[in-house]
Design an enzyme around this catalytic site. Structure first.
Site, PDB file in Angstrom:
ATOM      1  N   ASP A 186     -59.003 -51.834   4.663  1.00  0.00           N
ATOM      2  CA  ASP A 186     -58.587 -52.268   5.997  1.00  0.00           C
ATOM      3  C   ASP A 186     -59.755 -52.930   6.737  1.00  0.00           C
ATOM      4  O   ASP A 186     -60.778 -52.289   6.991  1.00  0.00           O
ATOM      5  CB  ASP A 186     -58.080 -51.014   6.741  1.00  0.00           C
ATOM      6  CG  ASP A 186     -57.273 -51.350   7.961  1.00  0.00           C
ATOM      7  OD1 ASP A 186     -57.247 -52.517   8.377  1.00  0.00           O
ATOM      8  OD2 ASP A 186     -56.663 -50.408   8.523  1.00  0.00           O
TER       9      ASP A 186
ATOM     10  N   GLY B 137     -52.714 -60.197   7.882  1.00  0.00           N
ATOM     11  CA  GLY B 137     -52.192 -61.528   7.565  1.00  0.00           C
ATOM     12  C   GLY B 137     -53.063 -62.687   8.006  1.00  0.00           C
ATOM     13  O   GLY B 137     -52.663 -63.846   7.924  1.00  0.00           O
TER      14      GLY B 137
ATOM     15  N   ASP C  78     -49.779 -53.802  13.082  1.00  0.00           N
ATOM     16  CA  ASP C  78     -49.194 -52.493  12.768  1.00  0.00           C
ATOM     17  C   ASP C  78     -47.745 -52.366  13.242  1.00  0.00           C
ATOM     18  O   ASP C  78     -47.424 -52.690  14.378  1.00  0.00           O
ATOM     19  CB  ASP C  78     -50.010 -51.381  13.433  1.00  0.00           C
ATOM     20  CG  ASP C  78     -51.385 -51.253  12.823  1.00  0.00           C
ATOM     21  OD1 ASP C  78     -51.811 -52.191  12.122  1.00  0.00           O
ATOM     22  OD2 ASP C  78     -52.042 -50.228  13.046  1.00  0.00           O
TER      23      ASP C  78
END
Ligand code: GLA
Length: 500
Positions: free
Chosen positions: A265, A304, A325
């Site tokens: 992440d 993205g 999210d």
């Protein structure tokens, strides 16, 4: 102590020539109203007149940004994370003979921090963001995720409350309650498992996970797989230790523990790297996993950015997030699923998938019709199906949604072709996905507030002739039709059929 004070005087004398070097650990002691002593700890690193580092806390360290030293004045911003929401606090201090004298609360309160060591903080962020060129080659595909990965992830329901015990209970429940048999095999620990590194830099789990290897053995013993989470930055989104400058070492540790899936992440990497560096940053871990000697599904999470579909697979990614999210609301799920995936279908295929984020089915914020829409849309999108609810405790109507084998079969179709919207009439949308062997899956969706008739026309579906129809939620065959197929669809609901 003397040499530290002397160092500060020296720094002050030369401050009009060059900024003071404030590198080191600074501790301020305060007294709480009940008499308890509290410590505020700053780990600072000077680079000329710039200042970087951390405000250390038990929750995971907050980040120091925009740090400036000018004469005897210091200023910086502390960037913290409060349950996913960024919190910024401004700090100003004077360099004095006694230490750094902070003015708090608009100057009403003073806080004196003394330097206790001159060691630079580990993993300190660079003063200027790094620009890495895109890698010239591609990471060799790992051969995993021939169909979109299925499993469970701790974040949506448990957030910071995930623990060894929760993971064991979840895995045991899934092995028994039909989830595993339906295909949900990855049990993935998201953020907040990380502790500190040992003297050799090896990452250790925190007290919530006493023995990660034993946990992996347990999950494997149930015939399931274990996933974990890290960040290419020094800190994860929740402020825990990331893999920055420890990529190979962490990949090896994960492999040694028996980890089968890594969600990686971006988070604080945004404070180290320019966005343009993403392909290189993610490829670094992709290569590290490929070299770690264990098949590990690689899940990219950078929301993205930078058109990730163009380079995610080359970085070794098996799945990549395409969105911010998800939340457990109709508005969030509908925006991600209906509105943000169009045009991305060309990037999906066996081994590499778009990821519109994990499932919220069963978390309580949506109606059953909305959850059926969520599940149907994700399956037409060939999305990873990561349950995000408390699978230890599922009402039958939630089990029926998550374990609908006919809908799952669409998601897991061997051809791996992501579907797309083929018609839209206001709130009414028709989506279709081509399946192996020539059948198609069709979703008739009603995003409106009233029940409505939704019609799928052959011209829009690109089919001709008469078709057999199977309703995948009613589990019933319908009469053969030609030309078009219509259904009465509940508000925010779906009728999903397979035609051949
Ligand atoms: C980011 C991700 C989420 C979750 C949290 C954990 O917000 O997008 O899916 O992993 O971090 O901190």
């Amino acid at each position: 102590m003397k040499y530290i004070l002397f160092g500060i005087f020296g720094a002050m004398l030369s401050s009009w020539v060059q900024a003071a070097d404030l590198t080191g650990r600074w501790v301020a002691e305060t007294q709480a109203p009940n008499g308890d002593k509290r410590q505020t700890v700053f780990e600072l690193k000077s680079e000329g007149d710039r200042l970087a580092g951390y405000l250390v806390s038990t929750q995971g360290d907050d980040w120091i940004a925009d740090g400036k030293i000018s004469g005897d004045s210091v200023s910086f911003t502390v960037i913290g994370d409060f349950y996913g929401v960024e919190r910024r606090t401004q700090y100003t201090a004077k360099i004095t003979a006694d230490g750094l004298l902070f003015k708090m609360g608009g100057g009403a309160r003073e806080l004196l921090a003394k330097r206790v060591s001159t060691e630079a903080p580990k993993n300190a962020p660079p003063a200027a963001k790094l620009v890495l060129p895109a890698p010239s080659g591609a990471v060799r595909p790992n051969g995993l995720a021939k169909t979109p990965p299925m499993g469970w992830n701790s974040w949506n329901k448990f957030q910071r409350r995930v623990s060894d015990q929760v993971v064991r209970e979840v895995a045991a429940a899934m092995a028994k309650n039909g989830m595993k048999d339906a295909g949900y095999v990855y049990v993935n620990i998201d953020d907040t498992w990380q502790g500190t590194r040992d003297a050799k830099g090896n990452i250790r789990a925190n007290e919530k996970f006493p023995d990660m290897k034993a946990l992996a053995d347990y999950v494997h013993g149930l015939g399931m797989k274990l996933g974990i989470y890290s960040s290419p930055g020094p800190r994860t989104c929740a402020g825990f230790e990331g893999s920055y400058q420890h990529e190979e070492q962490d990949a090896k540790t994960f492999a040694a523990w028996g980890i089968d899936y890594l969600k990686y992440d971006w988070c604080s990497a945004s404070r180290i790297f320019e966005v343009s560096s993403m392909p290189a940053v993610f490829a670094k871990m992709g290569q590290a996993l490929a070299d770690a000697g264990r098949p590990i599904v690689y899940s990219l999470c950078q929301y993205g950015m930078l058109n990730v579909g163009e380079w995610g697979a080359k970085a070794g990614g098996n799945v990549w997030r395409t969105t911010h999210d998800i939340r457990d609301t109709w508005a969030s799920m509908a925006a991600l699923g209906f509105d943000e995936q169009m045009g991305l279908e060309k990037y999906a295929g066996p081994g590499h998938w778009n990821d519109p984020d994990m499932l919220e089915v069963g978390n309580g914020g949506m109606s059953m019709d909305e959850y059926r829409t969520h599940m149907s849309l994700w399956s037409i999108l060939a999305a990873p199906l990561m349950a995000g609810n408390d699978v230890r405790n599922m009402p039958p109507e939630i089990t029926a949604i998550l374990q609908n084998k006919e809908v799952i079969a669409v998601d897991q179709d061997a051809w791996g072709k992501q579907g797309a919207r083929v018609a839209k009439n206001g709130d009414l949308e028709v989506w279709s996905r081509q399946l192996a062997g020539g059948a198609i899956a069709v979703g008739l969706f009603n995003r409106g507030a009233e029940r409505a008739k939704v019609t799928a026309r052959w011209a829009d579906l690109g089919i001709t002739g008469s078709k057999s129809v199977r309703d995948l939620w009613a589990h019933a065959d319908r009469e053969k039709v030609s030309g078009e197929y219509s259904a009465d669809v509940a508000s925010h609901g779906v009728v999903m059929v397979k035609m051949w």
